[in-house]
Motif scaffolding. Structure first.
Motif, mmCIF file in Angstrom:
data_model
loop_
_atom_site.group_PDB
_atom_site.id
_atom_site.type_symbol
_atom_site.label_atom_id
_atom_site.label_comp_id
_atom_site.label_asym_id
_atom_site.label_seq_id
_atom_site.Cartn_x
_atom_site.Cartn_y
_atom_site.Cartn_z
ATOM 1 N N THR A 78 0.838 -1.202 0.000
ATOM 2 C CA THR A 78 0.000 0.000 0.000
ATOM 3 C C THR A 78 0.870 1.248 0.000
ATOM 4 O O THR A 78 1.752 1.396 0.854
ATOM 5 N N ALA A 79 0.619 2.121 -0.964
ATOM 6 C CA ALA A 79 1.343 3.393 -1.035
ATOM 7 C C ALA A 79 0.372 4.544 -0.806
ATOM 8 O O ALA A 79 -0.779 4.491 -1.227
ATOM 9 N N VAL A 80 0.849 5.563 -0.125
ATOM 10 C CA VAL A 80 0.108 6.813 0.001
ATOM 11 C C VAL A 80 0.887 7.872 -0.772
ATOM 12 O O VAL A 80 2.041 8.177 -0.438
ATOM 13 N N VAL A 81 0.268 8.384 -1.828
ATOM 14 C CA VAL A 81 0.898 9.346 -2.727
ATOM 15 C C VAL A 81 0.125 10.655 -2.639
ATOM 16 O O VAL A 81 -1.100 10.665 -2.732
ATOM 17 N N GLU A 82 0.841 11.743 -2.454
ATOM 18 C CA GLU A 82 0.222 13.067 -2.308
ATOM 19 C C GLU A 82 0.621 13.908 -3.515
ATOM 20 O O GLU A 82 1.800 14.193 -3.706
ATOM 21 N N PHE A 108 3.377 32.393 -10.396
ATOM 22 C CA PHE A 108 2.317 31.441 -10.732
ATOM 23 C C PHE A 108 2.379 31.131 -12.216
ATOM 24 O O PHE A 108 2.926 31.903 -12.999
ATOM 25 N N ALA A 109 1.840 29.995 -12.600
ATOM 26 C CA ALA A 109 1.786 29.619 -14.018
ATOM 27 C C ALA A 109 0.451 28.935 -14.274
ATOM 28 O O ALA A 109 0.392 27.745 -14.551
ATOM 29 N N PRO A 110 -0.656 29.688 -14.142
ATOM 30 C CA PRO A 110 -1.982 29.053 -14.182
ATOM 31 C C PRO A 110 -2.268 28.298 -15.476
ATOM 32 O O PRO A 110 -2.967 27.289 -15.445
ATOM 33 N N LEU A 111 -1.704 28.768 -16.598
ATOM 34 C CA LEU A 111 -2.007 28.133 -17.886
ATOM 35 C C LEU A 111 -1.042 27.008 -18.241
ATOM 36 O O LEU A 111 -1.368 26.142 -19.053
ATOM 37 N N THR A 112 0.151 27.006 -17.644
ATOM 38 C CA THR A 112 1.185 26.046 -18.079
ATOM 39 C C THR A 112 1.677 25.097 -16.987
ATOM 40 O O THR A 112 2.413 24.148 -17.290
ATOM 41 N N ALA A 113 1.296 25.303 -15.727
ATOM 42 C CA ALA A 113 1.749 24.399 -14.648
ATOM 43 C C ALA A 113 1.249 22.983 -14.938
ATOM 44 O O ALA A 113 0.111 22.775 -15.345
ATOM 45 N N THR A 114 2.128 22.014 -14.707
ATOM 46 C CA THR A 114 1.840 20.634 -15.123
ATOM 47 C C THR A 114 1.824 19.649 -13.959
ATOM 48 O O THR A 114 2.549 19.827 -12.970
ATOM 49 N N THR A 115 1.006 18.604 -14.111
ATOM 50 C CA THR A 115 0.971 17.510 -13.125
ATOM 51 C C THR A 115 1.863 16.341 -13.555
ATOM 52 O O THR A 115 1.730 15.236 -13.020
ATOM 53 N N TYR A 116 2.782 16.577 -14.490
ATOM 54 C CA TYR A 116 3.645 15.495 -14.986
ATOM 55 C C TYR A 116 4.343 14.777 -13.820
ATOM 56 O O TYR A 116 4.413 13.548 -13.780
ATOM 57 N N GLY A 117 4.835 15.554 -12.865
ATOM 58 C CA GLY A 117 5.542 14.952 -11.727
ATOM 59 C C GLY A 117 4.661 14.062 -10.873
ATOM 60 O O GLY A 117 5.142 13.094 -10.266
ATOM 61 N N SER A 118 3.356 14.358 -10.817
ATOM 62 C CA SER A 118 2.445 13.482 -10.068
ATOM 63 C C SER A 118 2.359 12.110 -10.728
ATOM 64 O O SER A 118 2.285 11.088 -10.045
ATOM 65 N N GLY A 119 2.378 12.095 -12.061
ATOM 66 C CA GLY A 119 2.399 10.816 -12.781
ATOM 67 C C GLY A 119 3.686 10.062 -12.517
ATOM 68 O O GLY A 119 3.679 8.835 -12.331
ATOM 69 N N GLU A 120 4.805 10.797 -12.477
ATOM 70 C CA GLU A 120 6.098 10.155 -12.183
ATOM 71 C C GLU A 120 6.109 9.583 -10.762
ATOM 72 O O GLU A 120 6.693 8.521 -10.521
ATOM 73 N N LEU A 121 5.435 10.281 -9.843
ATOM 74 C CA LEU A 121 5.377 9.811 -8.455
ATOM 75 C C LEU A 121 4.521 8.537 -8.356
ATOM 76 O O LEU A 121 4.874 7.601 -7.634
ATOM 77 N N LEU A 122 3.412 8.507 -9.093
ATOM 78 C CA LEU A 122 2.603 7.275 -9.143
ATOM 79 C C LEU A 122 3.422 6.123 -9.732
ATOM 80 O O LEU A 122 3.338 4.984 -9.263
ATOM 81 N N ARG A 123 4.214 6.432 -10.752
ATOM 82 C CA ARG A 123 5.049 5.390 -11.378
ATOM 83 C C ARG A 123 6.092 4.862 -10.390
ATOM 84 O O ARG A 123 6.384 3.659 -10.353
ATOM 85 N N ALA A 124 6.632 5.764 -9.559
ATOM 86 C CA ALA A 124 7.595 5.334 -8.537
ATOM 87 C C ALA A 124 6.933 4.370 -7.552
ATOM 88 O O ALA A 124 7.538 3.377 -7.125
ATOM 89 N N ALA A 125 5.669 4.649 -7.194
ATOM 90 C CA ALA A 125 4.940 3.748 -6.293
ATOM 91 C C ALA A 125 4.707 2.396 -6.959
ATOM 92 O O ALA A 125 4.818 1.342 -6.319
ATOM 93 N N LEU A 126 4.416 2.400 -8.256
ATOM 94 C CA LEU A 126 4.272 1.135 -8.997
ATOM 95 C C LEU A 126 5.595 0.367 -9.009
ATOM 96 O O LEU A 126 5.627 -0.847 -8.798
ATOM 97 N N ASP A 127 6.687 1.097 -9.233
ATOM 98 C CA ASP A 127 8.020 0.466 -9.250
ATOM 99 C C ASP A 127 8.344 -0.179 -7.904
ATOM 100 O O ASP A 127 9.062 -1.173 -7.837
ATOM 101 N N ALA A 128 7.785 0.406 -6.818
ATOM 102 C CA ALA A 128 8.048 -0.107 -5.467
ATOM 103 C C ALA A 128 7.151 -1.294 -5.130
ATOM 104 O O ALA A 128 7.237 -1.848 -4.037
ATOM 105 N N GLY A 129 6.272 -1.680 -6.071
ATOM 106 C CA GLY A 129 5.440 -2.866 -5.867
ATOM 107 C C GLY A 129 4.060 -2.600 -5.305
ATOM 108 O O GLY A 129 3.355 -3.539 -4.912
#
Length: 371
Positions: free
Chosen positions: A85-89, A104-125
């Motif tokens: 079980t992973a808890v990802v924020e 601020f970057a309201p039009l261009t700020a990205t959630t790409y890193g959140s996807g990378e963090l989810l992938r890290a949790a997948l890599d951890a099993g």
């Protein structure tokens, strides 16, 4: 008389004390008045910032990953792991805390890193992922997160659209065929205290865009871009509760990752082991920085109080400021609230001295409820 057993299950006091520090200060104040009192602490969170910290305090292991921040620069993000079980924020990767002051970057700020963090949790099993969403710097509908997990978002020329919600106006094709296949075997729980839809008057851009630096014109651009994005991926999902959470990252998780939405505090109480701790308690102390109307709509103290009331256990609350009537508190299952503002009316001083003031409030609780 039966020995009192106190469970301290409070959220952070934003800007002054973490949930762990709140528990420490309350415990110190109680013991000053009743030295032998048995106290169990279970710092809680509602899916927003502080969620990973609450999991770590409950015995999860801290893991870190280097990911893409909301402006495209690398940042270090933590997540919590216990068994499978992973808890990802999402705020750890894509939160407002990663923006320099006033930038601020309201039009261009990205959630790409959140996807990378989810992938890290997948890599951890991890096969169960609690995805706490809140405190985001982004309004991209989760497109960046999905891109990091293998999706492609292309314009009419077959080129990737630009980062952030603004780039989605140019979306012509969404190809989800490359999404990480491991996601199919994962129970992904979208944990949030926000049940807004993706767009419209209660949608992510209109309700939360301004706190991320969006002008009225930006809000209109983002709302139109996200409406277009949803027309390509699936418009029905855009109306679901939680789709508008964290700049629409909820929508991306629901429409493409098979996530299921649950109120953040309910999920976190399950994950943290609240029920067995509650069974050991004769009094529960909960709280957060501000007890107000928002508290009653899915914030941590309301969730804690509801569970305790069901178990027939009395609840009191601590807070920085109190904006609820005794009737509203009682309706939420809270017998009484102790506000630091009653001890120190100057908000700046109260925040700076929150620790010692909270100990004094806890002394009052001990005198009123334990001695």
């Amino acid at each position: 008389m039966e020995t009192a057993r106190v469970l301290v299950a409070a959220d952070k006091f934003k800007g002054s004390l973490t949930a762990v520090q709140v528990a420490e200060r309350v415990t110190a104040g109680l013991r000053r008045v009743v030295p032998g009192v048995r106290v169990e602490t279970l710092p809680v969170a509602d899916g927003g910032d502080g969620t990973v910290a609450a999991a770590l305090a409950a015995g999860f292991e801290r893991r870190e990953a280097r990911v893409t921040g909301p402006l495209g620069d690398p940042v270090t993000a933590a997540y919590a792991l216990r068994g499978a079980t992973a808890v990802v924020e999402m705020a750890e990767a894509s939160g407002l805390q990663h923006l320099p002051d006033g930038v601020f970057a309201p039009l261009t700020a990205t959630t790409y890193g959140s996807g990378e963090l989810l992938r890290a949790a997948l890599d951890a099993g991890a096969t169960t992922i609690v995805f706490g969403v809140g405190g985001s710097a982004t309004t991209d509908g989760g497109a960046g997160m999905l891109a990091a997990l293998g999706a492609r978002f292309l314009d009419a020329d077959g080129k990737p659209v630009g980062p952030g919600g603004g780039g989605l106006a140019d979306l012509a094709e969404a190809d989800l065929s490359g999404l990480d296949p491991r996601l199919k075997g994962v129970d992904l729980v979208l944990a949030s205290d926000v049940d807004n839809p993706l767009t419209g008057p209660k949608g992510a851009p209109e309700v939360y865009g301004r706190q991320k630096g969006a002008s009225e014109e930006d809000i209109a651009v983002l709302d139109a871009a996200l409406t277009h994005y949803a027309s390509v991926l699936g418009p029905e999902t855009a109306a679901l509760p939680g789709a508008g959470a964290a700049g629409g990252i909820g929508y991306g998780a629901l429409v493409a990752l098979g996530a299921r939405f649950r109120p953040g505090i309910e999920v976190m109480l399950d994950v943290l082991g609240f029920a067995p701790a509650l069974a050991r308690a004769t009094l529960v102390i909960t709280g957060e920085g501000s007890l107000d109307e928002q508290t009653l709509h899915g914030k941590a103290p309301a969730g804690v109080a509801a569970a305790a009331r069901e178990a027939g256990i009395e609840v009191v609350a601590v807070c920085g400021r109190l904006a609820l009537s005794p009737e509203a508190l009682s309706g939420a299952g809270i017998a009484r609230a102790y506000a630091l503002a009653e001890l120190e009316p100057d908000p700046a001083v109260s925040m700076a001295q929150a620790g010692p003031l909270l100990e004094r409030a806890a002394e009052s609780i001990a005198r009123d409820f334990l001695s």
